[in-house]
Design a protein around this motif. Sequence first.
Motif, short mmCIF file in Angstrom:
data_model
loop_
_atom_site.label_atom_id
_atom_site.label_comp_id
_atom_site.label_asym_id
_atom_site.label_seq_id
_atom_site.Cartn_x
_atom_site.Cartn_y
_atom_site.Cartn_z
N LYS A 705 0.83 -1.20 0.00
CA LYS A 705 0.00 0.00 0.00
C LYS A 705 0.87 1.25 0.00
N ASP A 732 -1.64 -3.35 -7.70
CA ASP A 732 -2.46 -3.43 -6.49
C ASP A 732 -1.83 -2.69 -5.32
N SER A 736 -4.84 5.72 -6.76
CA SER A 736 -6.11 6.36 -7.10
C SER A 736 -5.92 7.21 -8.35
N ASN A 761 -5.43 -1.35 -9.94
CA ASN A 761 -5.65 -0.09 -9.25
C ASN A 761 -6.83 0.61 -9.92
N CYS A 789 -8.03 -2.25 -14.02
CA CYS A 789 -7.94 -0.86 -13.56
C CYS A 789 -9.30 -0.16 -13.59
#
Length: 937
Positions: A705, A732, A736, A761, A789
Motif C-alpha cells: 500500500k 495493487d 487512485s 488499481n 484498472c
Amino acid sequence: MAASFFSDFGLMWYLEELKKEEFRKFKEYLKQMTLHLELKQIPWTEVKKASREELANLLIKHYEEQQAWNITLRIFQKMDRKDLCMKVMRERTGYTQTYQAHAKRKFSHLWASKSVTEIHLYFQEEVKQEECEHLDHLFAPKETGKQPRTVIIQGPQGIGKTTLLMKLLMAWSDNRIFRDRFLYTFYFCCRELRELPATSLADLISREWPDPAAPVTEIVSQPERLLFVIDSFEELKDGLNEPDSALCDDVTEKRPVQVLLSSLLRKKVLPEASLLVAVQPVCPKELRDRVAISEIYEPRGFNESDRLVYFCCFFKDPKRAMEAFSVVRESEQLFSICQIPLLCWILCTSLKQEMQKGKDLTLTCQSTTSVYSCFIFNLFTPEGAEGPTPQSQRQLKALCSLAAEGMWTDTFEFREDDLRRNGVVDTDIPALLGTKVLLKYGERESSYVFLHACIQEFCAALFYLLRSHLDHPHPAVRSVQELLVANFEKTRRARWIFLGCFLTGLLNRQEQQKLDAFFGFQLSQEIKQQLHQCLKSLGEHGDPLGQVDSLAIFYCLFEMQDPAFVKQAVNLLQKADFHIIDNADLVVSAYCLKYCSSLRKLSFSVQNVFKKEDEHSSTSDYSLVCWHHICSVLTTSGHLTELQVQDSTLSESTFVTWCNQLRHPSCRLQRLGINNVSFSGPSGQLFEVLFYQPDLKYLSFTLTKLSRDDVRSLCDALNYPAGNVKELALVDCFLSPIDCEVLACLLTNNKKLTYLNVSCNDLDAGLPLLCEALCNPDTVLVYLMLAYCHLSEQCCEYISEMLLHNKSVRYLDLGANVLKDEGLKTLCEALKRPDCRLDSLCLVKCFITVAGCEDLASALISNQNLKILQIGCNEIGDVGVKLLCGALTHPNCRLEVLGLRKTDFDEETQALLMAEEERNPNLTITDDCDTVTRVEI
C-alpha cells in the motif's frame, strides 16, 4: 420408554405449558402434521373444542405412545419452544443419561491410557471453565438457525488434538458443554475402525453403546442433535475418493468403514448431524475440497506460562526447574518444541537425566539433536552402568533400521514381521516397550508405533551413522544423498520434519563423541562429505523450478553447530528462498546468512516476528541482531543482484536497519521487489535508496500500500539523474486517479523507464492524464499494463489518441476492464491506422462479443505491426472465432500469437483453429487466457 411418561398426564403437563394462543397454534400444527405424515386423523371438531387434558387423551387414544410423543415433539420444534424440547429430551427415556455415564467412564479410561507419565496426566487432566466455553463456541451456530457444523482440528502429532477431543467428550458427559445442542456424541478413531470388515453406521453406534441393545432408531431420530467425533482422519486411506454414487444414505447399510465415514463427512447419511474431525499435520486437500468445512481450529499446545508450570511440576525442585527452564528459554529451537506437551516431557526427561549425572546443561543439551540423543542413549544404558550392553546396542540398531524403513515407506505403525525383518526378535519387545520408545498401538496386540514421530525420525537419522543403506533389508531405504535432496525440497514428505536436521545434527563433534562412546564407531565423515557434495550440486545447477527450501538447508546447517563447515557450505549456494514465521526461523536464518558471501538471488518473507512498536514495546535486541545478520547479506554478498521481500511486516527499527543496508555502497542490486510488505517508519528512507543504487533496473511494489505522498516521493526518486530504473511495477498498490498526475509527470520527464505496470488499481478517472503524457513524442515507455484498472469504454478514446501519437509503446494490456464492443470499436479505429506501432494487445475478460470481432478482424487486416493478440474469456462465440480466422488468412495479417481457449468452442471451430495453425507455420494459438500482467520478482 416408561409408559407413565407418555400417559395422558405426561402429555397434559407439557400442553399446560402453552399459552392460549400457543395452544391454538398447536392444534393447527397437529392438523397439518398428521395430514403431511399420512396418519390416522383425529376428527377436527374434537380437536378444536378439546381442552389440554382432553387433547392429551385424544393423542394417546389415536396413536401409540411413541408416535404421540414424536408428533408432540415435532410440533414443539415448529413452534420454536426449545425449552420444552430440552426438558422432554432430558426426561423422556434416560437414554442420554445412560450413555453419558458410560461415555464418562470410557473417556476417563481412554484419557489415562493416552498419558505417557503420571505428571503428563496430572498436568492436563482438569477441564477448565474457559476451555469448556471455547469448546462450546466451536459448535455455536454462526447464522440464524442451528445448521450442522463440520469443524476441523489440525496440528502436528502431540500438539493436543486428541487431548482436546477427550476434554470435549468428558465435558459433554458432565453436561458442561453442548447441553442444549447435542443429545449424543460418538467417538470414532480411524486407526481402530480401519481394520473392521464391512459394517454399518448403526453398528458403529452400537459399538459405543454400554449394552448390546442400542436404541439406534431413537438415537438417529433427531440427527441434528448428534455430534460425531472422528479422530486420526489421516489414518483413513482413500477415505474421500469414492464417487457420490458409491456413498450410502442408510444407517443400517453395511459398507467399508471409509465409505461410511466419507458418507458422513459428505453429508450423504444423516446430513443434519455435526462433525468434529481431527487430522495431522494440516487439513488435507481432499478434505477441504469435498467437505463443507465450517471452521478450522489449531490447538496451540503449551504457551510460555504452561511450559514454566510444566517444568515446575516435572522437576518438583523449584531451583532445578528454573535452572532447566532458563537453559531452554535461551534456545528458540528447544523452547519451540516445548509447545508440544509430549516433546516437552521428552526434553524435561533428558535435562533431568543430565542433571543427575552432574553434566553442564548448556553443553550437553545445546541443540534439538543433543536432547534426543541424550534421551535415547540414556534409555538404552542400564541404570548405574557406564555404557550400554551388547544387547541394548543391538536393540537400538534394530530399532534404527525399523525407523529408517518407516520413513522411506511412510509407515508409522509396524507389525511384528516388520520388527523381525529389521532385527528385533520377539524377546526384545518387552524391553523396548519398557523404554517407552516403542508402544503398543490400537486394539491389535501385534501393532507397534514409536513414542512420537520425532523419535522415529531421530532413530532413522541415527541409522545412517551406523550402516549403509545398501545393508538395509528393505529396498525402499535410499542413500544419504537422496535423503538430503528430498529433505531440501519444498514438496518433501509431510512427515519428514526433523529427519534432515537430526542427520546433520549427529555430525556435531559432541554428538560424534556420544556415538563413539555408545557404539564404538560412527560414519560422520562420510556423511559430511555427502552433504557438502549435495549443496555443491544445488549451487552449480541452481533451482530453476523453485523447488528448494532454503530454510530446510539452514536448519540442517544450524543443527551442526560447526561454524567452519557452515561457512563453507552456505557459500556453495547462489540462491536463497525462505519464509520466516517465528523466532526460531529468524535465528536459524541469521546464523547461516551471517557467513554467506556468494548469493546472487535472495527472496524471503517475515511474518509474526516483528510487531508494530509503540512506547510499551520494541523489537528485542537479540531479534535485531539476527535481523541485521540477514540484511547484511546485501553488503557481504558482492554478486547479489536480485532481492525480493514479500508478505512481510516490519517494525520501525527493522525497517530502518533494512534501509541502511540497501543504501550501503557495497549493495549493488539490479532487481528489487517489495511485494505485500507493510512497514512502520519514514517511508521516504526506502525511496531514498534509489539515490544510492545506480545499478537498479527493476523495481516492484506489488501489493504494498502506497500513500499519495509515497507515490510522489517514489516518482521524485525515480527522476533522480543518477537513477537507472527501467521497469516499475505498482500492481495493487491502492493507487487512485489522483496519483495519475504524478505518474504522468514521471512518464513525461523520465527517459529511462520503459516498463510500467499499474494493474489492479482504480485509475479510470486518471487515465486521461497518463494518455496525455504518453502523447508526448519524447516518451520512451514500451510496456504499459492496465489490467483490472476499472477502465470503461470511454477510456478507449484516450487510449486510441495515445496510440496514434505515441511511437514507443509496443505492448498494451487492457485485460479485465469493461471495454465492451463500443470501446473496442474506438480502439480498432486507431489500430487500423498505419502509424499505430502496437505489437501486442491483451483484451482478455473485456466483455467483448461477436460484434466486436468484426471490428477486430478488420483491424488485423489493416495493421501489419500487431503480432500478439489475447482475446480469451470473452463471449465471442464460434462465429466470432470464425471472423478472426477469416482475418488470419488475409495476406496483410501479420499476427503470430492468438490467445484464446480452444475448448470454449465447438468441435468445428476447434478444427478450424487447428487447420489455421497448420496452414500458417508462423502462427501459434495458445490457451493462455490470463492477462499479460506479470510480477516477475
